[in-house]
Design a protein around this motif. Structure first.
Motif, PDB file in Angstrom:
ATOM      1  N   GLY A 191      48.616  45.711  33.494  1.00  0.00           N
ATOM      2  CA  GLY A 191      47.210  45.616  33.855  1.00  0.00           C
ATOM      3  C   GLY A 191      46.700  46.757  34.693  1.00  0.00           C
ATOM      4  O   GLY A 191      45.608  46.696  35.237  1.00  0.00           O
ATOM      5  N   SER A 192      47.480  47.824  34.828  1.00  0.00           N
ATOM      6  CA  SER A 192      47.022  48.930  35.666  1.00  0.00           C
ATOM      7  C   SER A 192      46.858  50.189  34.827  1.00  0.00           C
ATOM      8  O   SER A 192      47.349  50.298  33.709  1.00  0.00           O
ATOM      9  CB  SER A 192      48.004  49.187  36.813  1.00  0.00           C
ATOM     10  OG  SER A 192      49.257  49.607  36.300  1.00  0.00           O
ATOM     11  N   GLY A 193      46.165  51.138  35.357  1.00  0.00           N
ATOM     12  CA  GLY A 193      45.927  52.410  34.694  1.00  0.00           C
ATOM     13  C   GLY A 193      45.154  53.296  35.643  1.00  0.00           C
ATOM     14  O   GLY A 193      44.846  52.903  36.769  1.00  0.00           O
ATOM     15  N   GLU A 194      44.829  54.488  35.199  1.00  0.00           N
ATOM     16  CA  GLU A 194      44.112  55.411  36.066  1.00  0.00           C
ATOM     17  C   GLU A 194      42.711  54.878  36.345  1.00  0.00           C
ATOM     18  O   GLU A 194      41.952  54.554  35.433  1.00  0.00           O
ATOM     19  CB  GLU A 194      44.013  56.781  35.396  1.00  0.00           C
ATOM     20  CG  GLU A 194      43.316  57.812  36.267  1.00  0.00           C
ATOM     21  CD  GLU A 194      43.142  59.147  35.563  1.00  0.00           C
ATOM     22  OE1 GLU A 194      42.649  60.078  36.222  1.00  0.00           O
ATOM     23  OE2 GLU A 194      43.499  59.244  34.373  1.00  0.00           O
ATOM     24  N   ARG A 195      42.393  54.743  37.626  1.00  0.00           N
ATOM     25  CA  ARG A 195      41.077  54.259  38.016  1.00  0.00           C
ATOM     26  C   ARG A 195      40.470  55.200  39.048  1.00  0.00           C
ATOM     27  O   ARG A 195      41.173  55.781  39.870  1.00  0.00           O
ATOM     28  CB  ARG A 195      41.157  52.852  38.624  1.00  0.00           C
ATOM     29  CG  ARG A 195      41.508  51.749  37.642  1.00  0.00           C
ATOM     30  CD  ARG A 195      41.491  50.399  38.366  1.00  0.00           C
ATOM     31  NE  ARG A 195      41.795  49.294  37.463  1.00  0.00           N
ATOM     32  CZ  ARG A 195      43.025  48.899  37.162  1.00  0.00           C
ATOM     33  NH1 ARG A 195      44.065  49.519  37.699  1.00  0.00           N
ATOM     34  NH2 ARG A 195      43.226  47.890  36.331  1.00  0.00           N
ATOM     35  N   ALA A 196      39.148  55.287  39.005  1.00  0.00           N
ATOM     36  CA  ALA A 196      38.437  56.071  40.004  1.00  0.00           C
ATOM     37  C   ALA A 196      38.515  55.371  41.354  1.00  0.00           C
ATOM     38  O   ALA A 196      38.743  54.156  41.442  1.00  0.00           O
ATOM     39  CB  ALA A 196      36.981  56.248  39.584  1.00  0.00           C
ATOM     40  N   ILE A 197      38.283  56.122  42.411  1.00  0.00           N
ATOM     41  CA  ILE A 197      38.379  55.575  43.761  1.00  0.00           C
ATOM     42  C   ILE A 197      37.340  54.488  44.006  1.00  0.00           C
ATOM     43  O   ILE A 197      37.536  53.592  44.833  1.00  0.00           O
ATOM     44  CB  ILE A 197      38.235  56.722  44.797  1.00  0.00           C
ATOM     45  CG1 ILE A 197      38.655  56.242  46.183  1.00  0.00           C
ATOM     46  CG2 ILE A 197      36.806  57.279  44.807  1.00  0.00           C
ATOM     47  CD1 ILE A 197      38.723  57.360  47.203  1.00  0.00           C
ATOM     48  N   PHE A 198      36.235  54.524  43.261  1.00  0.00           N
ATOM     49  CA  PHE A 198      35.155  53.549  43.445  1.00  0.00           C
ATOM     50  C   PHE A 198      35.265  52.361  42.487  1.00  0.00           C
ATOM     51  O   PHE A 198      34.391  51.510  42.457  1.00  0.00           O
ATOM     52  CB  PHE A 198      33.789  54.222  43.247  1.00  0.00           C
ATOM     53  CG  PHE A 198      33.713  55.095  42.021  1.00  0.00           C
ATOM     54  CD1 PHE A 198      33.515  54.541  40.766  1.00  0.00           C
ATOM     55  CD2 PHE A 198      33.859  56.474  42.129  1.00  0.00           C
ATOM     56  CE1 PHE A 198      33.464  55.336  39.639  1.00  0.00           C
ATOM     57  CE2 PHE A 198      33.810  57.286  41.002  1.00  0.00           C
ATOM     58  CZ  PHE A 198      33.603  56.709  39.750  1.00  0.00           C
ATOM     59  N   ALA A 199      36.336  52.321  41.707  1.00  0.00           N
ATOM     60  CA  ALA A 199      36.536  51.199  40.780  1.00  0.00           C
ATOM     61  C   ALA A 199      36.960  49.953  41.542  1.00  0.00           C
ATOM     62  O   ALA A 199      37.545  50.025  42.628  1.00  0.00           O
ATOM     63  CB  ALA A 199      37.591  51.561  39.746  1.00  0.00           C
ATOM     64  N   SER A 200      36.673  48.802  40.966  1.00  0.00           N
ATOM     65  CA  SER A 200      37.194  47.553  41.521  1.00  0.00           C
ATOM     66  C   SER A 200      38.692  47.498  41.265  1.00  0.00           C
ATOM     67  O   SER A 200      39.150  47.751  40.154  1.00  0.00           O
ATOM     68  CB  SER A 200      36.510  46.348  40.856  1.00  0.00           C
ATOM     69  OG  SER A 200      35.129  46.342  41.140  1.00  0.00           O
ATOM     70  N   ASP A 201      39.443  47.155  42.284  1.00  0.00           N
ATOM     71  CA  ASP A 201      40.901  47.145  42.205  1.00  0.00           C
ATOM     72  C   ASP A 201      41.394  45.706  42.101  1.00  0.00           C
ATOM     73  O   ASP A 201      41.236  44.932  43.041  1.00  0.00           O
ATOM     74  CB  ASP A 201      41.497  47.812  43.442  1.00  0.00           C
ATOM     75  CG  ASP A 201      43.012  47.981  43.364  1.00  0.00           C
ATOM     76  OD1 ASP A 201      43.628  47.396  42.452  1.00  0.00           O
ATOM     77  OD2 ASP A 201      43.566  48.692  44.212  1.00  0.00           O
ATOM     78  N   PRO A 202      42.001  45.318  40.969  1.00  0.00           N
ATOM     79  CA  PRO A 202      42.456  43.928  40.846  1.00  0.00           C
ATOM     80  C   PRO A 202      43.542  43.566  41.847  1.00  0.00           C
ATOM     81  O   PRO A 202      43.733  42.390  42.153  1.00  0.00           O
ATOM     82  CB  PRO A 202      42.969  43.858  39.404  1.00  0.00           C
ATOM     83  CG  PRO A 202      43.310  45.263  39.047  1.00  0.00           C
ATOM     84  CD  PRO A 202      42.310  46.119  39.770  1.00  0.00           C
ATOM     85  N   TRP A 203      44.227  44.561  42.345  1.00  0.00           N
ATOM     86  CA  TRP A 203      45.288  44.296  43.313  1.00  0.00           C
ATOM     87  C   TRP A 203      44.723  44.099  44.717  1.00  0.00           C
ATOM     88  O   TRP A 203      45.445  43.674  45.624  1.00  0.00           O
ATOM     89  CB  TRP A 203      46.301  45.438  43.297  1.00  0.00           C
ATOM     90  CG  TRP A 203      46.633  45.861  41.895  1.00  0.00           C
ATOM     91  CD1 TRP A 203      46.255  47.015  41.275  1.00  0.00           C
ATOM     92  CD2 TRP A 203      47.357  45.106  40.919  1.00  0.00           C
ATOM     93  NE1 TRP A 203      46.703  47.034  39.985  1.00  0.00           N
ATOM     94  CE2 TRP A 203      47.385  45.877  39.733  1.00  0.00           C
ATOM     95  CE3 TRP A 203      47.979  43.859  40.938  1.00  0.00           C
ATOM     96  CZ2 TRP A 203      48.022  45.445  38.582  1.00  0.00           C
ATOM     97  CZ3 TRP A 203      48.612  43.429  39.779  1.00  0.00           C
ATOM     98  CH2 TRP A 203      48.625  44.221  38.618  1.00  0.00           C
ATOM     99  N   GLN A 204      43.436  44.408  44.888  1.00  0.00           N
ATOM    100  CA  GLN A 204      42.770  44.201  46.176  1.00  0.00           C
ATOM    101  C   GLN A 204      41.606  43.235  46.025  1.00  0.00           C
ATOM    102  O   GLN A 204      40.635  43.295  46.776  1.00  0.00           O
ATOM    103  CB  GLN A 204      42.265  45.554  46.722  1.00  0.00           C
ATOM    104  CG  GLN A 204      43.346  46.584  46.963  1.00  0.00           C
ATOM    105  CD  GLN A 204      44.316  46.149  48.045  1.00  0.00           C
ATOM    106  OE1 GLN A 204      43.912  45.513  49.030  1.00  0.00           O
ATOM    107  NE2 GLN A 204      45.599  46.486  47.886  1.00  0.00           N
ATOM    108  N   SER A 205      41.689  42.346  45.075  1.00  0.00           N
ATOM    109  CA  SER A 205      40.625  41.367  44.850  1.00  0.00           C
ATOM    110  C   SER A 205      40.412  40.504  46.087  1.00  0.00           C
ATOM    111  O   SER A 205      41.349  40.233  46.846  1.00  0.00           O
ATOM    112  CB  SER A 205      40.984  40.463  43.657  1.00  0.00           C
ATOM    113  OG  SER A 205      40.093  39.369  43.569  1.00  0.00           O
TER     114      SER A 205
END
Length: 405
Positions: free
Chosen positions: A11-25
């Motif tokens: 469920g992870s991949g390259e994300r921008a710094i402003f993306a919602s982070d599922p690991w920090q929900s």
């Protein structure tokens, strides 16, 4: 054995710094153990797809009543098209595709049978009891009305998915608490008492791309369905300069193309141009804002994912064309009047004799309910109906049912 899903990459991949982070929900209202194989937003998306409400979209109207033909969009096929566009936008902007897709898939859960006609009719009969709003109804479905899990009502989505569902079209109130589009529906206010969705801020960028994907999808497929129905002609599309340019381009490249292929070539170009326009605007606004987290997206004083001024003018021109040629066409209005009558009649019948709602779980407990509470339950029952179920229910209770063909 414990598994670090971040190391495995589930469920992870390259994300921008402003993306919602599922690991920090911000989590779920009812705490649950995390999945070993899916991110929190993947789980939300999967739960949405497995709901009864999602399956019912198959037989709910988009524009044309289902009996008109097998190939017109339904609320379900519209939703799938919105999700596809939302994922494309999310990938281009390096934000969380699963969250964007989940918001797109759930955004129309609260729609009644017969599209906006059904919603208008249900709002009218529920006005003495607080009215009806399909966005608020979507929230009620995923937090209360779905009855699938042993430990909670609803489907216990993450805070981010609920925020996106409620605020995908922008803040519902300003910083002073005044509604931005009239009064905030009471079900949303009630839910925010136990789980604050921060109604005065923008939603995540994932929710914003789902919202603009909705506009792109229905602008395009309503034209396609309008051409199929005969309410629209290619000559009528010439009234919109953007569409006229698309047609010139297609005719120049394929001078003898049959009408069905010609229509599809126009539609695919329309989607491409609109998607690329939104990506360009979002990139420029992100460059100006320089957000360091999703919190900066929420705190901004404007949406990030939106059309340019030129494309917004095209959007208005297309909507004007659709309203004048399809949504307000005399034949469509005749069908709409019949659909509204079905909803109104059923509401009155169920208020008078709730036991007629044979499949509703609360019928046996109605004796102690106030009139307002009874009306809200009747509204829930009606909003959950498909077009076909509503017609059959009306035929069972009334001697004459409007012809929706």
């Amino acid at each position: 054995m414990s598994v670090d899903t971040r190391i495995l990459g589930f469920g992870s991949g390259e994300r921008a710094i402003f993306a919602s982070d599922p690991w920090q929900s911000r989590g779920r209202l009812v705490p649950e153990n995390s999945s070993l194989t899916r991110s929190e937003f993947q789980r939300d998306r999967d739960r949405i797809v497995h709901t009864t409400a999602f399956r019912r979209l198959k037989h709910k109207t988009q524009v044309f009543i289902g009996v008109d033909g097998d190939h017109y969009r339904t609320r379900l096929t519209h939703t799938i098209e919105v999700a596809q566009i939302a994922r494309a936008l999310a990938r281009a902007l390096k934000i969380d595709e699963d969250l964007a897709e989940g918001v797109a898939l759930v955004h129309d859960f609260g729609h009644t049978p017969f599209g906006h006609t059904g919603e208008d009719a249900l709002h009218e009969v529920l006005l003495p009891y607080g009215g009806f709003d399909h966005n608020a109804q979507s929230l009620r479905i995923v937090t209360k009305l779905e009855r699938r899990y042993a430990e909670f009502d609803g489907i216990n989505l993450t805070w981010e998915s609920l925020e996106g569902l409620v605020k995908h079209n922008g803040p519902l109130m300003d910083r002073s608490g005044t509604g931005t589009r009239g009064s905030v529906p009471q079900p949303i206010l009630d839910y925010c008492e136990i789980n604050d969705l921060e109604l005065a801020s923008f939603a995540s960028l994932e929710a914003q791309v789902a919202a603009i994907a909705d506009d792109i999808a229905y602008n395009t497929h309503d034209i396609d369905d309008g051409l199929r129905s005969g309410y629209l002609t290619f000559d009528m599309l010439e009234d919109v300069p953007f569409l006229a340019a698309m047609m010139r381009e297609v005719r120049a490249k394929y001078p003898n193309l049959e009408p069905a292929r010609f229509a599809n070539e126009i539609m695919r170009r329309q989607i491409t141009h609109m998607v690329e326009d939104v990506i360009g605007v979002a990139q420029r606004r992100l460059e100006d804002l320089k957000p360091q987290s999703v919190l900066d997206i929420r705190a901004a004083d404007h949406a990030i994912a939106t059309f340019s001024d030129e494309m917004a003018e095209t959007d208005r021109a297309i909507k004007k064309l659709l309203f004048s040629r399809i949504y307000r066409h005399p034949e469509i209005m005749r069908i709409r009047a019949g659909a509204a009558q079905i909803v109104t009649d059923l509401f009155g019948a169920y208020m008078q004799e709730p036991s007629e709602m044979q499949s509703h779980y609360w019928v046996s407990h109605i004796a102690g309910l106030s009139e307002a509470a009874r009306a809200r339950h009747v509204g829930d029952y009606l909003a959950g109906m498909t077009d076909t179920y509503a017609v059959k229910a009306h035929m069972r209770l009334f001697d004459r049912t409007p012809d929706l063909r």
